[in-house]
Write a protein that holds these residues in place. Structure first.
Motif, PDB file in Angstrom:
ATOM      1  N   TRP A 126      23.138 -24.841 -19.492  1.00  0.00           N
ATOM      2  CA  TRP A 126      21.993 -24.262 -18.351  1.00  0.00           C
ATOM      3  C   TRP A 126      20.383 -25.234 -19.034  1.00  0.00           C
ATOM      4  CZ3 TRP A 126      23.284 -21.852 -14.526  1.00  0.00           C
ATOM      5  CH2 TRP A 126      24.221 -21.259 -14.043  1.00  0.00           C
ATOM      6  N   GLN A 149      20.079  -4.260 -17.243  1.00  0.00           N
ATOM      7  CA  GLN A 149      21.188  -4.574 -17.635  1.00  0.00           C
ATOM      8  C   GLN A 149      22.125  -3.713 -17.379  1.00  0.00           C
ATOM      9  OE1 GLN A 149      19.978  -1.983 -21.026  1.00  0.00           O
ATOM     10  NE2 GLN A 149      18.311  -3.114 -21.713  1.00  0.00           N
ATOM     11  N   THR A 176      14.346  -7.491 -15.676  1.00  0.00           N
ATOM     12  CA  THR A 176      14.961  -6.406 -16.939  1.00  0.00           C
ATOM     13  C   THR A 176      16.059  -5.712 -16.006  1.00  0.00           C
ATOM     14  OG1 THR A 176      13.994  -6.761 -19.062  1.00  0.00           O
ATOM     15  CG2 THR A 176      16.011  -5.555 -18.487  1.00  0.00           C
ATOM     16  N   ASP A 190      25.064 -10.470 -14.947  1.00  0.00           N
ATOM     17  CA  ASP A 190      26.333 -10.398 -16.618  1.00  0.00           C
ATOM     18  C   ASP A 190      24.455 -11.174 -18.020  1.00  0.00           C
ATOM     19  OD1 ASP A 190      28.613  -9.781 -15.582  1.00  0.00           O
ATOM     20  OD2 ASP A 190      29.542 -11.760 -15.811  1.00  0.00           O
ATOM     21  N   HIS A 191      23.377 -11.377 -17.136  1.00  0.00           N
ATOM     22  CA  HIS A 191      23.000 -11.788 -17.952  1.00  0.00           C
ATOM     23  C   HIS A 191      21.679 -10.562 -18.178  1.00  0.00           C
ATOM     24  CE1 HIS A 191      24.910 -15.786 -18.039  1.00  0.00           C
ATOM     25  NE2 HIS A 191      24.002 -16.559 -18.273  1.00  0.00           N
ATOM     26  N   ASN A 192      22.218  -9.638 -18.015  1.00  0.00           N
ATOM     27  CA  ASN A 192      20.906  -8.617 -17.984  1.00  0.00           C
ATOM     28  C   ASN A 192      19.709  -8.713 -16.513  1.00  0.00           C
ATOM     29  OD1 ASN A 192      22.972  -6.779 -18.730  1.00  0.00           O
ATOM     30  ND2 ASN A 192      22.342  -7.612 -21.264  1.00  0.00           N
ATOM     31  N   CYS A 238      23.142 -26.531 -13.432  1.00  0.00           N
ATOM     32  CA  CYS A 238      23.588 -26.463 -14.902  1.00  0.00           C
ATOM     33  C   CYS A 238      24.466 -27.716 -15.255  1.00  0.00           C
ATOM     34  CB  CYS A 238      24.665 -25.127 -14.541  1.00  0.00           C
ATOM     35  SG  CYS A 238      26.255 -25.166 -15.947  1.00  0.00           S
ATOM     36  N   THR A 295      29.503 -20.814 -13.794  1.00  0.00           N
ATOM     37  CA  THR A 295      29.002 -22.618 -13.897  1.00  0.00           C
ATOM     38  C   THR A 295      29.395 -23.229 -13.024  1.00  0.00           C
ATOM     39  OG1 THR A 295      29.855 -22.285 -15.950  1.00  0.00           O
ATOM     40  CG2 THR A 295      27.279 -21.409 -15.657  1.00  0.00           C
ATOM     41  N   ASP A 309      27.298 -16.155 -12.922  1.00  0.00           N
ATOM     42  CA  ASP A 309      27.867 -17.164 -13.720  1.00  0.00           C
ATOM     43  C   ASP A 309      29.079 -18.115 -13.232  1.00  0.00           C
ATOM     44  OD1 ASP A 309      26.236 -15.230 -15.608  1.00  0.00           O
ATOM     45  OD2 ASP A 309      26.583 -13.449 -14.652  1.00  0.00           O
TER      46      ASP A 309
END
Length: 209
Positions: A150, A180, A178, A123-125, A145, A37, A35
């Protein structure tokens, strides 16, 4: 979803999502991007992907999802919840007789805090299985990015929100699922010690498919 350890949670089904190609026999089990960016925008290398220490035979493998159901409470109301508890890469159909932690090439089990298990953050699961030799190409659509935003990516849409990226030059794939709060990685071994399955359980669960 099910925070109370006494809550009855049952596996309601196992669904095949797709198949994927791993021509190198080396696998990435990680989030398809991290994450930071700012590092992407500056062209600074990010951390290397999490690669399990175990190798698998080059081949084409099924990706399956295990679904669980159980009651939960939200603002005082009771609901029946269904969620993805685990995602499995099926290496063979031989029975699994033992499970072990899926250590990465850089993991040191002696340095893990008591009770902690090898895992990756997300962090974006979202997590993924991917061929490690083609990682740069396969993960590129998740790493575009511009000005902090994004870029839309062209991917193959699969059931249950999963996505697939293909590198036809190397005949390799990446499949998302997925995850989580990240994922815990497990290896399922047969009676002869071969790896039959690589399973990622959601960070909020501790069951194996």
């Amino acid at each position: 979803m099910y925070d109370d350890p006494t809550t009855p949670v049952v596996v309601t089904g196992i669904e095949e999502v797709t198949t994927m190609r791993v021509p190198s026999g080396r696998l990435v089990v990680d989030a398809p991007w991290d994450d930071d960016t700012r590092r992407y925008e500056q062209g600074v290398p990010t951390r290397p992907p999490r690669e399990p220490a175990v190798r698998i035979p080059p081949g084409v493998y099924r990706v399956e999802i295990a679904w669980t159901a159980g009651p939960y409470e939200f603002f005082g109301e009771q609901f029946d919840g269904v969620e993805c508890a685990a995602t499995r890469l099926c290496i063979s159909d031989d029975p699994v007789v033992a499970w072990e932690m899926g250590l990465g090439v850089d993991d040191d089990v002696d340095r893990l805090p008591p009770g902690e298990r090898p895992r990756f953050g997300a962090d974006h699961n979202v997590g993924c299985f991917a061929d490690a030799s083609a990682w740069t190409t396969l993960s590129a659509p998740f790493r575009t990015c511009v000005d902090g935003c994004w870029e839309p990516r062209e991917v193959g849409q699969l059931p249950d929100g999963c996505e697939r990226i293909c590198d036809e030059l190397q005949q390799a794939d990446l499949v998302t699922f997925t995850a989580q709060s990240g994922g815990v990685v497990w290896l399922g071994r047969t009676g002869t010690g071969d790896v039959a399955a690589i399973v990622v359980t959601n960070g909020m669960t501790d069951a194996k498919a």
